[in-house]
Design a protein around this motif. Structure first.
Motif, PDB file in Angstrom:
ATOM      1  N   ASN A  12      -3.572   6.951   3.308  1.00 30.73           N
ATOM      2  CA  ASN A  12      -3.691   5.729   4.123  1.00 30.73           C
ATOM      3  C   ASN A  12      -2.555   4.765   3.806  1.00 30.73           C
ATOM      4  OD1 ASN A  12      -6.003   6.627   5.415  1.00 30.73           O
ATOM      5  ND2 ASN A  12      -7.378   5.645   3.955  1.00 30.73           N
ATOM      6  N   VAL A  13      -2.314   4.550   2.514  1.00 32.86           N
ATOM      7  CA  VAL A  13      -1.243   3.645   2.095  1.00 32.86           C
ATOM      8  C   VAL A  13       0.117   4.210   2.504  1.00 32.86           C
ATOM      9  CG1 VAL A  13      -0.076   2.672   0.067  1.00 32.86           C
ATOM     10  CG2 VAL A  13      -2.577   2.631   0.206  1.00 32.86           C
ATOM     11  N   ALA A  14       0.305   5.507   2.305  1.00 33.29           N
ATOM     12  CA  ALA A  14       1.597   6.145   2.616  1.00 33.29           C
ATOM     13  C   ALA A  14       1.961   5.985   4.086  1.00 33.29           C
ATOM     14  CB  ALA A  14       1.551   7.621   2.240  1.00 33.29           C
ATOM     15  N   GLN A  15       0.981   6.124   4.957  1.00 36.14           N
ATOM     16  CA  GLN A  15       1.251   5.965   6.388  1.00 36.14           C
ATOM     17  C   GLN A  15       1.551   4.513   6.739  1.00 36.14           C
ATOM     18  OE1 GLN A  15      -2.129   7.781   8.277  1.00 36.14           O
ATOM     19  NE2 GLN A  15      -1.177   9.797   8.260  1.00 36.14           N
ATOM     20  N   GLU A  16       0.789   3.611   6.150  1.00 36.89           N
ATOM     21  CA  GLU A  16       0.972   2.195   6.448  1.00 36.89           C
ATOM     22  C   GLU A  16       2.299   1.670   5.900  1.00 36.89           C
ATOM     23  OE1 GLU A  16      -0.998  -1.958   4.986  1.00 36.89           O
ATOM     24  OE2 GLU A  16      -2.375  -0.328   5.462  1.00 36.89           O
ATOM     25  N   LYS A  17       2.642   2.063   4.682  1.00 34.62           N
ATOM     26  CA  LYS A  17       3.839   1.539   4.010  1.00 34.62           C
ATOM     27  C   LYS A  17       5.060   2.441   4.144  1.00 34.62           C
ATOM     28  CE  LYS A  17       1.506  -1.910   2.314  1.00 34.62           C
ATOM     29  NZ  LYS A  17       1.678  -3.264   2.763  1.00 34.62           N
ATOM     30  N   ARG A  18       4.885   3.587   4.778  1.00 34.21           N
ATOM     31  CA  ARG A  18       5.978   4.541   5.000  1.00 34.21           C
ATOM     32  C   ARG A  18       6.642   4.970   3.691  1.00 34.21           C
ATOM     33  NH1 ARG A  18       7.330   5.360  10.257  1.00 34.21           N
ATOM     34  NH2 ARG A  18       9.422   5.956   9.619  1.00 34.21           N
ATOM     35  N   VAL A  69       3.719   0.942  -7.601  1.00 35.01           N
ATOM     36  CA  VAL A  69       3.090  -0.257  -8.178  1.00 35.01           C
ATOM     37  C   VAL A  69       2.961  -1.326  -7.099  1.00 35.01           C
ATOM     38  CG1 VAL A  69       3.429  -2.164  -9.807  1.00 35.01           C
ATOM     39  CG2 VAL A  69       3.822   0.200 -10.553  1.00 35.01           C
ATOM     40  N   ARG A  70       4.032  -1.540  -6.337  1.00 35.91           N
ATOM     41  CA  ARG A  70       4.056  -2.582  -5.311  1.00 35.91           C
ATOM     42  C   ARG A  70       2.986  -2.365  -4.236  1.00 35.91           C
ATOM     43  NH1 ARG A  70       9.480  -3.409  -4.825  1.00 35.91           N
ATOM     44  NH2 ARG A  70       9.645  -1.437  -3.728  1.00 35.91           N
ATOM     45  N   VAL A  71       2.747  -1.105  -3.858  1.00 31.21           N
ATOM     46  CA  VAL A  71       1.741  -0.838  -2.815  1.00 31.21           C
ATOM     47  C   VAL A  71       0.334  -0.711  -3.391  1.00 31.21           C
ATOM     48  CG1 VAL A  71       3.422   0.191  -1.251  1.00 31.21           C
ATOM     49  CG2 VAL A  71       2.048   1.685  -2.743  1.00 31.21           C
ATOM     50  N   GLY A  72       0.211  -0.774  -4.714  1.00 32.06           N
ATOM     51  CA  GLY A  72      -1.104  -0.870  -5.338  1.00 32.06           C
ATOM     52  C   GLY A  72      -1.844   0.431  -5.595  1.00 32.06           C
TER      53      GLY A  72
END
Length: 91
Positions: A12-18, A69-72
């Motif tokens: 989910n994070v990978a798709q949102e934050k590319r 770290v930045r994307v949590g």
């Protein structure tokens, strides 16, 4: 959080934050290490261990780790000295 939840959250994070493939490779490498150490809250790894294991340069490791770290999805505590190792946790 369980293993599947961590993986789903990462995607989910990978798709949102590319996120890049290197960031993904680092994250899944860390997941495998946490699994090997029976999901301890925190593990210690040196930059040398990681770069040798996933065949990336240290500058690339540092950039990928900073993004994770930045994307949590991980937390990171740098080594306090040359003889110490860095500490990682999954979020």
């Amino acid at each position: 959080m369980n293993y599947i939840s961590l993986i789903n959250n990462f995607w989910n994070v990978a798709q949102e934050k590319r996120l890049t493939s290197t960031e993904g490779y680092l994250y899944f490498y860390l997941l495998s290490v946490f699994n090997r150490y029976q999901w301890k809250d925190e593990i210690g790894l040196s930059n040398r261990q990681i770069t040798a294991s996933i065949n990336i340069s240290e500058p690339l490791l540092i950039r990928a780790r900073s993004m994770l770290v930045r994307v949590g999805v991980i937390s990171f505590k740098p080594a306090k000295s040359k003889r110490d190792i860095s500490r990682y946790s999954l979020i």
